[in-house]
Design a protein around this motif. Structure first.
Motif, short mmCIF file in Angstrom:
data_model
loop_
_atom_site.label_atom_id
_atom_site.label_comp_id
_atom_site.label_asym_id
_atom_site.label_seq_id
_atom_site.Cartn_x
_atom_site.Cartn_y
_atom_site.Cartn_z
N ILE A 48 28.65 43.68 42.76
CA ILE A 48 30.06 43.56 43.13
C ILE A 48 30.62 42.37 42.36
O ILE A 48 30.10 41.25 42.48
N LEU A 49 31.64 42.60 41.57
CA LEU A 49 32.32 41.53 40.85
C LEU A 49 33.50 41.02 41.66
O LEU A 49 33.99 41.70 42.56
N CYS B 21 20.59 41.57 45.51
CA CYS B 21 21.53 40.63 46.12
C CYS B 21 20.74 39.72 47.04
O CYS B 21 19.66 40.08 47.52
N CYS C 91 32.41 41.44 52.01
CA CYS C 91 31.49 42.22 51.17
C CYS C 91 31.61 43.71 51.47
O CYS C 91 31.64 44.53 50.56
N ASP D 44 26.08 41.19 39.68
CA ASP D 44 27.05 42.10 39.06
C ASP D 44 27.19 43.41 39.82
O ASP D 44 27.87 44.32 39.36
N THR E 9 26.15 38.58 45.18
CA THR E 9 26.11 39.98 44.75
C THR E 9 25.81 40.19 43.27
O THR E 9 25.70 41.34 42.83
N SER F 82 32.15 47.09 38.41
CA SER F 82 30.97 46.79 37.61
C SER F 82 30.60 47.99 36.75
O SER F 82 30.77 49.14 37.14
N ALA G 79 31.58 37.84 49.82
CA ALA G 79 30.77 38.21 48.67
C ALA G 79 30.98 37.15 47.59
O ALA G 79 32.11 36.88 47.19
N PRO H 51 30.18 36.63 43.90
CA PRO H 51 29.74 37.48 42.79
C PRO H 51 29.23 36.69 41.59
O PRO H 51 29.37 35.46 41.51
#
Length: 219
Positions: A115-116, A102, A159, A113, A111, A121, A148, A150
């Motif tokens: 955190i989508l 990240c 996030c 993938d 982020t 994920s 976040a 993504p």
């Protein structure tokens, strides 16, 4: 109110799908930094090049929907790959893949993938690792109140909050896998049928990836 900070532009690739949601998110920063050029799609890459003087390219991980366009964009712009600007910190976040990272600034966490923007994920077995993913989410829990941004889906306001939810969801799935094994499931496919019975059949292969990663973690 937009969650995307000032000086950050979202250019979304036209590659929607089960795994990419609305498409791959390419983030273009005002200093000419591009995060995840996306697929090798000339129309998408031309849109990136028109966004300003592109100086550098960063990638969150090596999946094709994030990196296929790197070589063409380099040829188009002369950008340097992998040069992280001083205000942007690279944080290693393995789990989705072994190479996942990240990028963190004062105003956002990019982020990839890990955190989508919607849903959870996939832990992409055999490269992905559940134990690593849980630790990476614990790292991302420290970015309280920071949006976040993504690799797919909409921006999220916090996030840390997203990371906590995903961490809890992953632990819940592990308990469900344990229960399936206790009930007699012998193969990853049998675990998928019991734990992921409500998953779209088109995504069963991805669920099996996650189950294999979960079984590796449990054993």
């Amino acid at each position: 109110m937009s969650l995307v900070p000032e000086g950050v532009l979202l250019i979304r690739a036209d590659n929607p799908g089960y795994m990419t949601l609305e498409g791959t998110n390419t983030w273009v920063l005002s200093d000419g930094t591009v995060i995840d050029p996306g697929p090798d799609d000339p129309i998408h890459l031309e849109a990136i090049a028109r966004a300003g003087q592109i100086k550098r390219i960063l990638v969150t991980h090596g999946h094709p929907d994030h990196v296929e366009g790197v070589d063409r964009l380099v040829k188009m712009t002369g950008a340097v790959v992998g040069e992280v600007p001083s205000y942007l910190r690279e944080v290693k976040t393995p789990g989705h893949t072994a190479d996942s990272v990240c990028f963190v600034s004062d105003s956002a966490v990019f982020t990839g993938d890990t955190i989508l923007g919607r849903g959870s994920s996939v832990v992409a077995w055999p490269d992905g690792n559940v134990g690593d993913y849980l630790k990476s989410l614990e790292t991302l829990m420290t970015f309280q109140g920071v949006p976040a941004l993504p690799g797919h889906g909409p921006a999220l306001p916090d996030c840390a909050q997203a990371a906590r939810w995903l961490h809890g969801h992953r632990l819940e799935r592990l308990e469900q896998v344990k229960a399936a094994l206790a009930q007699g499931a012998k193969t990853p496919q049998e675990v998928v049928d019991m734990v992921y019975a409500d998953v779209d059949p088109a995504l069963k292969w991805a669920a099996e990836w996650s189950v294999r990663a979960q079984l590796d973690y449990l054993t």
